[in-house]
Design a protein around this motif. Structure first.
Motif, PDB file in Angstrom:
ATOM      1  N   TYR A  36      74.004 145.987 133.034  1.00  0.00           N
ATOM      2  CA  TYR A  36      74.514 146.697 134.220  1.00  0.00           C
ATOM      3  C   TYR A  36      73.402 147.589 134.805  1.00  0.00           C
ATOM      4  CZ  TYR A  36      79.153 145.908 131.957  1.00  0.00           C
ATOM      5  OH  TYR A  36      80.252 145.386 131.328  1.00  0.00           O
ATOM      6  N   ASP A  44      84.787 144.118 134.010  1.00  0.00           N
ATOM      7  CA  ASP A  44      84.282 143.164 133.014  1.00  0.00           C
ATOM      8  C   ASP A  44      85.291 143.117 131.868  1.00  0.00           C
ATOM      9  OD1 ASP A  44      82.986 141.874 130.935  1.00  0.00           O
ATOM     10  OD2 ASP A  44      81.048 142.854 131.281  1.00  0.00           O
ATOM     11  N   ILE A  85      85.630 140.565 129.591  1.00  0.00           N
ATOM     12  CA  ILE A  85      85.251 139.415 128.765  1.00  0.00           C
ATOM     13  C   ILE A  85      85.810 139.517 127.333  1.00  0.00           C
ATOM     14  CG2 ILE A  85      82.972 140.214 127.943  1.00  0.00           C
ATOM     15  CD1 ILE A  85      82.237 137.177 129.173  1.00  0.00           C
ATOM     16  N   TYR A  86      86.126 140.764 126.896  1.00  0.00           N
ATOM     17  CA  TYR A  86      86.720 140.926 125.552  1.00  0.00           C
ATOM     18  C   TYR A  86      88.238 141.138 125.625  1.00  0.00           C
ATOM     19  CZ  TYR A  86      81.881 141.481 124.109  1.00  0.00           C
ATOM     20  OH  TYR A  86      80.546 141.268 123.876  1.00  0.00           O
ATOM     21  N   PHE A  90      77.023 147.872 128.424  1.00  0.00           N
ATOM     22  CA  PHE A  90      76.237 146.632 128.363  1.00  0.00           C
ATOM     23  C   PHE A  90      74.941 146.851 129.161  1.00  0.00           C
ATOM     24  CE2 PHE A  90      75.830 142.006 129.649  1.00  0.00           C
ATOM     25  CZ  PHE A  90      75.462 141.572 128.388  1.00  0.00           C
ATOM     26  N   MET A 132      78.268 139.389 137.072  1.00  0.00           N
ATOM     27  CA  MET A 132      77.692 140.745 137.063  1.00  0.00           C
ATOM     28  C   MET A 132      76.485 140.816 138.010  1.00  0.00           C
ATOM     29  SD  MET A 132      76.336 142.089 133.400  1.00  0.00           S
ATOM     30  CE  MET A 132      77.766 141.562 132.558  1.00  0.00           C
ATOM     31  N   SER A 183      82.900 132.723 126.684  1.00  0.00           N
ATOM     32  CA  SER A 183      81.918 132.950 125.607  1.00  0.00           C
ATOM     33  C   SER A 183      82.528 133.562 124.350  1.00  0.00           C
ATOM     34  CB  SER A 183      80.806 133.884 126.100  1.00  0.00           C
ATOM     35  OG  SER A 183      80.089 133.272 127.128  1.00  0.00           O
ATOM     36  N   LYS A 184      83.274 134.629 124.524  1.00  0.00           N
ATOM     37  CA  LYS A 184      83.714 135.397 123.351  1.00  0.00           C
ATOM     38  C   LYS A 184      85.041 134.855 122.822  1.00  0.00           C
ATOM     39  CE  LYS A 184      80.242 138.018 124.639  1.00  0.00           C
ATOM     40  NZ  LYS A 184      79.030 138.397 123.997  1.00  0.00           N
ATOM     41  N   TYR A 240      82.768 145.046 117.846  1.00  0.00           N
ATOM     42  CA  TYR A 240      81.687 145.999 117.584  1.00  0.00           C
ATOM     43  C   TYR A 240      82.252 147.310 117.060  1.00  0.00           C
ATOM     44  CZ  TYR A 240      79.612 142.865 121.038  1.00  0.00           C
ATOM     45  OH  TYR A 240      79.199 141.755 121.728  1.00  0.00           O
ATOM     46  N   ARG A 295      77.522 128.458 128.206  1.00  0.00           N
ATOM     47  CA  ARG A 295      77.298 129.123 129.482  1.00  0.00           C
ATOM     48  C   ARG A 295      78.439 128.833 130.453  1.00  0.00           C
ATOM     49  NH1 ARG A 295      76.275 132.626 127.975  1.00  0.00           N
ATOM     50  NH2 ARG A 295      75.382 133.559 129.826  1.00  0.00           N
ATOM     51  N   ASN A 349      81.706 146.687 125.170  1.00  0.00           N
ATOM     52  CA  ASN A 349      80.488 146.544 124.404  1.00  0.00           C
ATOM     53  C   ASN A 349      79.646 147.745 124.810  1.00  0.00           C
ATOM     54  OD1 ASN A 349      78.148 145.707 123.178  1.00  0.00           O
ATOM     55  ND2 ASN A 349      77.807 143.940 124.495  1.00  0.00           N
ATOM     56  N   GLY A 394      78.245 131.505 132.634  1.00  0.00           N
ATOM     57  CA  GLY A 394      78.300 132.679 131.748  1.00  0.00           C
ATOM     58  C   GLY A 394      78.810 133.908 132.477  1.00  0.00           C
ATOM     59  N   GLY A 395      79.326 134.849 131.684  1.00  0.00           N
ATOM     60  CA  GLY A 395      79.858 136.083 132.249  1.00  0.00           C
ATOM     61  C   GLY A 395      78.812 136.862 133.029  1.00  0.00           C
ATOM     62  N   LYS A 396      77.573 136.818 132.571  1.00  0.00           N
ATOM     63  CA  LYS A 396      76.518 137.626 133.189  1.00  0.00           C
ATOM     64  C   LYS A 396      76.310 137.335 134.661  1.00  0.00           C
ATOM     65  CE  LYS A 396      73.245 138.860 129.592  1.00  0.00           C
ATOM     66  NZ  LYS A 396      72.106 138.384 128.813  1.00  0.00           N
ATOM     67  N   ASN A 436      84.404 148.344 131.985  1.00  0.00           N
ATOM     68  CA  ASN A 436      84.371 147.345 130.909  1.00  0.00           C
ATOM     69  C   ASN A 436      85.301 147.801 129.787  1.00  0.00           C
ATOM     70  OD1 ASN A 436      82.007 146.581 128.268  1.00  0.00           O
ATOM     71  ND2 ASN A 436      83.536 145.235 129.129  1.00  0.00           N
TER      72      ASN A 436
HETATM   73  C1  LIG Z   1      80.450 143.363 128.137  1.00  0.00           C
HETATM   74  C2  LIG Z   1      79.833 142.030 128.289  1.00  0.00           C
HETATM   75  N1  LIG Z   1      79.903 141.426 129.475  1.00  0.00           N
HETATM   76  C3  LIG Z   1      79.354 140.233 129.677  1.00  0.00           C
HETATM   77  C4  LIG Z   1      78.671 139.572 128.674  1.00  0.00           C
HETATM   78  C5  LIG Z   1      77.993 138.281 128.982  1.00  0.00           C
HETATM   79  O1  LIG Z   1      78.627 137.176 128.521  1.00  0.00           O
HETATM   80  P1  LIG Z   1      78.022 135.725 128.704  1.00  0.00           P
HETATM   81  O2  LIG Z   1      77.314 135.382 127.434  1.00  0.00           O
HETATM   82  O3  LIG Z   1      79.203 134.852 128.973  1.00  0.00           O
HETATM   83  O4  LIG Z   1      77.068 135.747 129.864  1.00  0.00           O
HETATM   84  C6  LIG Z   1      78.570 140.164 127.418  1.00  0.00           C
HETATM   85  C7  LIG Z   1      77.825 139.497 126.333  1.00  0.00           C
HETATM   86  O5  LIG Z   1      77.467 140.054 125.330  1.00  0.00           O
HETATM   87  C8  LIG Z   1      79.174 141.419 127.221  1.00  0.00           C
HETATM   88  O6  LIG Z   1      79.106 142.052 126.033  1.00  0.00           O
END
Ligand SMILES: Cc1ncc(COP(=O)(O)O)c(C=O)c1O
Length: 399
Positions: free
Chosen positions: A131, A207, A209-210, A128, A107, A240-241, A327, A249, A178, A102-104, A174
């Motif tokens: 952080y 970040d 991810i979007y 997010f 981080m 994920s997105k 969003y 994950r 988000n 997962g992206g988290k 980011n």
């Molecule tokens: C900005 C941002 N980074 C990372 C993530 C985490 O993504 P993941 O579900 O792949 O861990 C999210 C999930 O909402 C997010 O909004």
């Protein structure tokens, strides 16, 4: 004797992601028979494309049941490198890629790698929530980069650079963002990259991810594409997105050579490797057809128009049009309600789940986050319910 346990003090500094709490409350209300419309959760409402599911199913059937290398299987890392070349025109080696659950995880690794007492870490606010949570957990001081509604929730590079001190070790960026959907323009990134030349001690975790969920023909700007920053940019991205794979994950980090061994060691200490079958799904996602991804972004683009128009008709709401992600972050100051109160009352009294802006940092007061990863009908019904609820409050105040 009753247990009398003593936790490490840093545990008291760890925050959370309120979207998960809203989801739990919304599910509990649904279980009681309430028809909740959930615009709180940050995940696509689409299923993972079938060719990805099939690749993972086949991997299991073919016997891929054991550990993989900690950094991920080579064809997956090669597919990530080829995807980054295709999207951003950058050269990345498979050896720079650390596949993580997962992206988290990227981080968490980046922040804990740099964060300790006395260090400062810059992070977007509103942003997010993880952080700020992990910065505090690490012992470092969180230094907010404020994002302005009147700048499309982007930042001024000059303001960001002015917050750097000799103690600054890491800056978190980011875009698309988000919770705001804000996109930082290339001109600000150019200024930031030039200004960072004066601060060689600052690493940047970008970040992105979007990065594939952008509108109006906009092109994503990756911080990886700045050659002068390549030896200190950590790219956070994942599946994920873009591919509707939040539950799989699957994420990755692109790490500078000097940091990679540290990140890999954290992975070995923490999770060993990512689920093997999911990695095969990840290859199919990056190398297979893209029509489902395109369709999903087209659907988000249409819903974005509907929700922005709907929110701007609500008394006391003012909603900017976001450039990316799924969003919107309307200003709700005109309703007279605080963000948390509005979140709670909309869920309890109008059966619409949203997330208070304050869940994304102190600078989110006066805002509410809506996810439009929901059907057009659900969004329209939610707008109608909120409108009726606001009218009722107005009538009660006047009565
Ligand atoms: C900005 C941002 N980074 C990372 C993530 C985490 O993504 P993941 O579900 O792949 O861990 C999210 C999930 O909402 C997010 O909004």
């Amino acid at each position: 004797m009753k247990a009398n346990l003593v936790l490490a003090s840093r545990m008291s500094r760890l925050g959370t992601e309120s979207a998960f709490e809203v989801l739990a409350r919304a599910k509990a209300l649904e279980a009681q028979g309430r028809p909740i419309i959930n615009l709180g959760i940050g995940q696509p409402d689409f299923k993972t494309p079938p060719h990805i599911v099939e690749a993972a199913r086949k991997a299991l059937a073919d016997g891929h049941h054991g550990y993989t290398p900690a950094n991920g299987i080579l064809p997956l890392r090669e597919a990530v490198a080829a995807d980054l070349r295709r999207r951003h025109g950058v050269e990345v080696s498979a050896a720079d890629v650390l596949v993580v659950p997962g992206g988290k995880v990227t981080m968490f690794f980046a922040i804990t790698m740099f964060g300790e007492e006395g260090a400062e870490i810059l992070y977007p606010n509103p942003g997010f929530p993880i952080y700020e949570s992990v910065i505090r957990y690490s012992g470092a001081t969180p230094v907010p980069i404020d994002l302005h509604e009147d700048k499309g929730f982007s930042f001024s590079a000059e303001e960001v650079l002015a917050k750097i001190t000799p103690r600054t070790r890491l800056m978190i960026i980011n875009s698309p963002a988000n919770p705001t959907g804000g996109v930082v323009p290339k001109s600000e990134f150019d200024k930031l990259a030039a200004g960072l030349e004066r601060h060689p001690q600052v690493a940047i975790m970008s970040d992105e991810i979007y990065g594939e969920i952008l509108y109006d023909g906009a092109r994503h700007v990756s911080l990886l594409s700045y050659p002068n920053l390549r030896d200190r940019v950590i790219l956070l991205d994942g599946w994920s997105k873009t591919y509707a794979m939040t539950g799989w994950r699957m994420g990755y980090g692109i790490w500078p050579a000097a940091l990679f061994p540290h990140a890999e060691r954290l992975a070995i200490n923490c999770h060993s490797c990512v689920n093997a079958a999911a990695q095969y799904g990840g290859i199919a996602a990056l190398t297979g057809r893209r029509n489902e991804v395109e369709h999903m972004v087209e659907a988000f683009a249409e819903r974005r128009k509907i929700i922005v128009a709907g929110l701007n008709k609500l008394p006391g709401f003012r909603c900017a049009t976001p450039g990316g992600a799924f969003y919107v972050f309307p200003n709700i100051a005109g309703t007279g309600f605080g963000a948390k109160e509005l979140e709670t009352r909309l869920l309890d009294e109008a059966s619409v789940a949203t997330v208070a802006g304050t869940s994304f940092g102190a600078y989110g007061e006066g805002y509410l986050r809506f996810s439009y990863a929901a059907s057009r009908e659900a969004i329209e019904e939610a707008m109608s319910r909120i409108g009726t609820w606001l009218d009722r409050q107005g009538n009660q105040r006047r009565a």
